[in-house]
Write a protein that holds these residues in place. Structure first.
Motif, PDB file in Angstrom:
ATOM      1  N   ILE A 125      43.345  14.196   7.840  1.00  0.00           N
ATOM      2  CA  ILE A 125      41.987  14.301   8.375  1.00  0.00           C
ATOM      3  C   ILE A 125      41.384  15.576   7.802  1.00  0.00           C
ATOM      4  O   ILE A 125      41.951  16.652   7.939  1.00  0.00           O
ATOM      5  CB  ILE A 125      41.989  14.392   9.915  1.00  0.00           C
ATOM      6  N   PHE A 154      38.327  18.247   7.692  1.00  0.00           N
ATOM      7  CA  PHE A 154      37.136  18.751   8.375  1.00  0.00           C
ATOM      8  C   PHE A 154      36.372  19.709   7.477  1.00  0.00           C
ATOM      9  O   PHE A 154      36.910  20.269   6.518  1.00  0.00           O
ATOM     10  CB  PHE A 154      37.537  19.493   9.655  1.00  0.00           C
ATOM     11  N   GLY A 155      35.109  19.922   7.853  1.00  0.00           N
ATOM     12  CA  GLY A 155      34.286  20.926   7.181  1.00  0.00           C
ATOM     13  C   GLY A 155      34.234  20.709   5.680  1.00  0.00           C
ATOM     14  O   GLY A 155      34.107  19.577   5.203  1.00  0.00           O
ATOM     15  N   LYS A 185      36.336  18.105   3.834  1.00  0.00           N
ATOM     16  CA  LYS A 185      35.863  16.717   3.799  1.00  0.00           C
ATOM     17  C   LYS A 185      34.980  16.494   2.566  1.00  0.00           C
ATOM     18  O   LYS A 185      35.044  15.447   1.921  1.00  0.00           O
ATOM     19  CB  LYS A 185      35.088  16.429   5.082  1.00  0.00           C
ATOM     20  N   LEU A 239      36.623  11.716   5.658  1.00  0.00           N
ATOM     21  CA  LEU A 239      37.228  12.287   6.871  1.00  0.00           C
ATOM     22  C   LEU A 239      38.708  11.911   6.932  1.00  0.00           C
ATOM     23  O   LEU A 239      39.550  12.732   7.264  1.00  0.00           O
ATOM     24  CB  LEU A 239      36.482  11.770   8.108  1.00  0.00           C
ATOM     25  N   THR A 253      40.775  30.672   3.381  1.00  0.00           N
ATOM     26  CA  THR A 253      41.442  30.419   4.657  1.00  0.00           C
ATOM     27  C   THR A 253      41.430  28.918   4.912  1.00  0.00           C
ATOM     28  O   THR A 253      40.386  28.282   4.796  1.00  0.00           O
ATOM     29  CB  THR A 253      40.702  31.113   5.822  1.00  0.00           C
ATOM     30  N   SER A 302      43.381  26.398   7.786  1.00  0.00           N
ATOM     31  CA  SER A 302      44.385  26.149   8.820  1.00  0.00           C
ATOM     32  C   SER A 302      44.792  24.686   8.789  1.00  0.00           C
ATOM     33  O   SER A 302      44.003  23.823   8.396  1.00  0.00           O
ATOM     34  CB  SER A 302      43.830  26.525  10.196  1.00  0.00           C
ATOM     35  N   ALA A 312      46.799  21.527  10.969  1.00  0.00           N
ATOM     36  CA  ALA A 312      47.402  21.048  12.217  1.00  0.00           C
ATOM     37  C   ALA A 312      48.208  19.799  11.918  1.00  0.00           C
ATOM     38  O   ALA A 312      47.843  18.991  11.065  1.00  0.00           O
ATOM     39  CB  ALA A 312      46.326  20.760  13.251  1.00  0.00           C
ATOM     40  N   ASN A 321      47.831  17.128  15.825  1.00  0.00           N
ATOM     41  CA  ASN A 321      46.918  17.851  16.731  1.00  0.00           C
ATOM     42  C   ASN A 321      47.455  19.180  17.245  1.00  0.00           C
ATOM     43  O   ASN A 321      47.003  19.663  18.286  1.00  0.00           O
ATOM     44  CB  ASN A 321      46.491  16.974  17.914  1.00  0.00           C
ATOM     45  N   LYS A 322      48.398  19.782  16.517  1.00  0.00           N
ATOM     46  CA  LYS A 322      48.867  21.120  16.889  1.00  0.00           C
ATOM     47  C   LYS A 322      48.885  22.006  15.644  1.00  0.00           C
ATOM     48  O   LYS A 322      49.313  21.563  14.574  1.00  0.00           O
ATOM     49  CB  LYS A 322      50.289  21.054  17.468  1.00  0.00           C
ATOM     50  N   TYR A 323      48.417  23.265  15.799  1.00  0.00           N
ATOM     51  CA  TYR A 323      48.444  24.189  14.666  1.00  0.00           C
ATOM     52  C   TYR A 323      49.863  24.295  14.105  1.00  0.00           C
ATOM     53  O   TYR A 323      50.840  24.362  14.847  1.00  0.00           O
ATOM     54  CB  TYR A 323      47.947  25.572  15.093  1.00  0.00           C
ATOM     55  N   ALA A 354      45.812  17.567   9.840  1.00  0.00           N
ATOM     56  CA  ALA A 354      44.389  17.912   9.793  1.00  0.00           C
ATOM     57  C   ALA A 354      44.183  19.187   8.995  1.00  0.00           C
ATOM     58  O   ALA A 354      44.923  20.154   9.153  1.00  0.00           O
ATOM     59  CB  ALA A 354      43.844  18.104  11.207  1.00  0.00           C
ATOM     60  N   ILE A 369      41.776  22.214   8.481  1.00  0.00           N
ATOM     61  CA  ILE A 369      40.738  22.860   9.291  1.00  0.00           C
ATOM     62  C   ILE A 369      40.292  24.165   8.643  1.00  0.00           C
ATOM     63  O   ILE A 369      40.932  25.200   8.808  1.00  0.00           O
ATOM     64  CB  ILE A 369      41.259  23.138  10.718  1.00  0.00           C
ATOM     65  N   PRO A 370      39.202  24.121   7.897  1.00  0.00           N
ATOM     66  CA  PRO A 370      38.672  25.371   7.339  1.00  0.00           C
ATOM     67  C   PRO A 370      37.777  26.047   8.381  1.00  0.00           C
ATOM     68  O   PRO A 370      37.271  25.390   9.291  1.00  0.00           O
ATOM     69  CB  PRO A 370      37.838  24.886   6.161  1.00  0.00           C
ATOM     70  N   PRO A 371      37.594  27.365   8.280  1.00  0.00           N
ATOM     71  CA  PRO A 371      36.629  28.000   9.175  1.00  0.00           C
ATOM     72  C   PRO A 371      35.221  27.518   8.841  1.00  0.00           C
ATOM     73  O   PRO A 371      34.940  27.168   7.694  1.00  0.00           O
ATOM     74  CB  PRO A 371      36.789  29.488   8.860  1.00  0.00           C
TER      75      PRO A 371
END
Lengths: 79, 353
Positions: free
Chosen positions: A4, A6-7, A10, A16, A48, A50, A52, A55-57, A71, A73-75
């Motif tokens: 998945i 994000f940001g 994607k 997505l 940076t 991140s 997951a 659904n957990k870091y 997933a 997950i960028p800031p």
């Protein structure tokens, strides 16, 4: 493996949700990142990112299996 | 307190007069009076938060209006915090508003934040987000994080009851961020209102003790697919060892610190043989494919290590493919080096090569 994005990731991967094949054996997040960077070189430029797993870091050492959901997950800064 | 006014929420199960009194007694600082800050302030004011601090140096501009709908066309050019406080105090005359017509900085952050119980991070840039985080960690105050990208939003309650901080979500990059902001990337008017309102709900939960705050969890909302993702985040002890603020955090990317030139200006300068240093901050691969003849290549990621190669006596023009990375490079050179004249090639090389 289900990825998945994000940001901005994607925008880089183009969707997505995507299926990413790392083979049948479990791999570390570090290895998975390298695989993703090779397929999507622009991901490597993110200072940076991140991750997951289910659904957990997770950390670079976390082991992921083919059936896991990862997933990216960028800031994001907008407001 | 006017019980008739708040009757509908007082009668909520688990809420009652004590929760309403806690709202009345609370002091909330909202950092940023823009897309996130205005809806958040509107609802915190509505539900009866006693004291609301608003901090933002920006003035209202035309391009704010699609998402900052409390502001109108005749208010363009006026201070956001002043207009917002004026309107909201008409809506709820009992609220005490404190306006700070400045940006949050390492110089003023501790003095301002220490006056409040909770902070809402409604800023629009990474520098302020890390500054809010570090200040709140130092002062042991919880803060409500909200941020946007395109059609996506993120919300979390941070530094609350030994939960994670912003640095646990995202370790600070050593480089200017390469994540576009709303100015570069655009944002749909509705999304900040949604995320700002989520921040208001989390603020109310923390104040009243009602419900389960989004601590230790990052909520990511994708409005294109209407999917909510809740990601568990862990507190890392090393992120709470902060003993003082850094002297500088990155400056707001949404402010126009960087001068821009367009492609035709660059061509003119080239024709009149204006002396300047052209720095192409794309990757070596991109540079080798095609580049402006007199440009030197220092990829953005290498800039902190290689800026000494630049002749700072000449005007500097930073260039990249679209004008985004080069803008960050220009900002970096202005903030971190002795460079005096830095111009970003707006629109980037895609328009000329």
């Amino acid at each position: 493996m289900k990825i998945i994005s994000f940001g901005i990731t994607k925008d880089i991967t183009g969707s997505l949700l995507l299926d990413f094949n790392m083979g049948e054996n479990p791999v570390s997040i570090a290895d998975l990142k390298e695989g993703l960077f090779n397929k999507y070189p622009k991901l490597r430029g993110l200072s940076t990112l991140s991750i997951a797993v289910n659904n957990k870091y997770a950390t670079n050492e976390t082991i992921v299996h083919n059936q896991d959901e990862v997933a990216l997950i960028p800031p994001v800064s907008g407001g | 307190m006017n019980q008739e006014r708040y009757a509908k929420q007082i009668k909520l199960k688990g809420f009652g007069l004590p929760a309403q009194q806690r709202l009345q007694d609370s002091k909330v600082l909202i950092v940023g009076a823009g897309g996130l800050g205005t809806p958040c302030a509107q609802y915190l004011n509505g539900v009866g938060v006693g004291t609301i601090g608003l901090i933002d140096e920006d003035v209202i501009s035309l391009s704010n209006l699609p998402r900052q709908t409390l502001f109108n066309e005749v208010e363009i050019g006026l201070s956001k915090v002043e207009v917002l406080a004026k309107k909201l105090s008409i809506q709820n005359t009992a609220t005490h508003f404190i306006c700070y017509k400045t940006f949050l900085t390492p110089v003023n952050a501790i003095a301002i934040i220490s006056e409040y119980d909770i902070v809402v991070d409604a800023s629009d840039n990474f520098g302020t987000r890390y500054l809010v985080n570090d200040s709140c960690v130092l002062l042991n105050k919880p803060f409500i994080y909200g941020a946007l990208y395109s059609f996506e939003g993120q919300v979390s309650v941070l530094n609350y009851n030994n939960g994670p901080s912003y640095r646990c979500l995202f370790p600070e990059p050593t480089m200017p961020s390469n994540i576009p902001n709303c100015d570069d990337n655009g944002v749909l008017g509705v999304l900040p209102a949604l995320i700002g309102t989520y921040q208001a709900i989390e603020t109310i939960k923390i104040i009243t003790g009602v419900g389960m705050p989004l601590s230790g969890q990052l909520l990511i909302i994708d409005t294109l697919s209407q999917t909510h993702f809740k990601i568990t985040v862990y507190a890392k002890p090393e992120n709470f060892l902060i003993t003082q603020l850094k002297s500088t955090y990155m400056v707001p990317e949404c402010t126009m610190l960087v001068s821009s030139i367009d492609a035709s200006t660059l061509k003119e300068w080239q024709q009149v043989e204006k002396k300047m240093t052209l720095i192409d901050v794309r990757t070596a691969t991109e540079f080798s494919t095609a580049h402006w003849p007199s440009a030197i290549n220092i990829p953005l990621i290498d800039l902190p290590f290689r800026y000494s190669e630049i002749d700072f006596n000449l005007p500097i023009v930073t260039i990249c493919q679209t004008g985004s990375r080069s803008k960050q490079a220009a900002l970096y050179l202005i903030k971190e080096t002795v460079a005096q004249q830095v111009f970003n090639l707006q629109g980037g090389l895609q328009l000329i090569l």
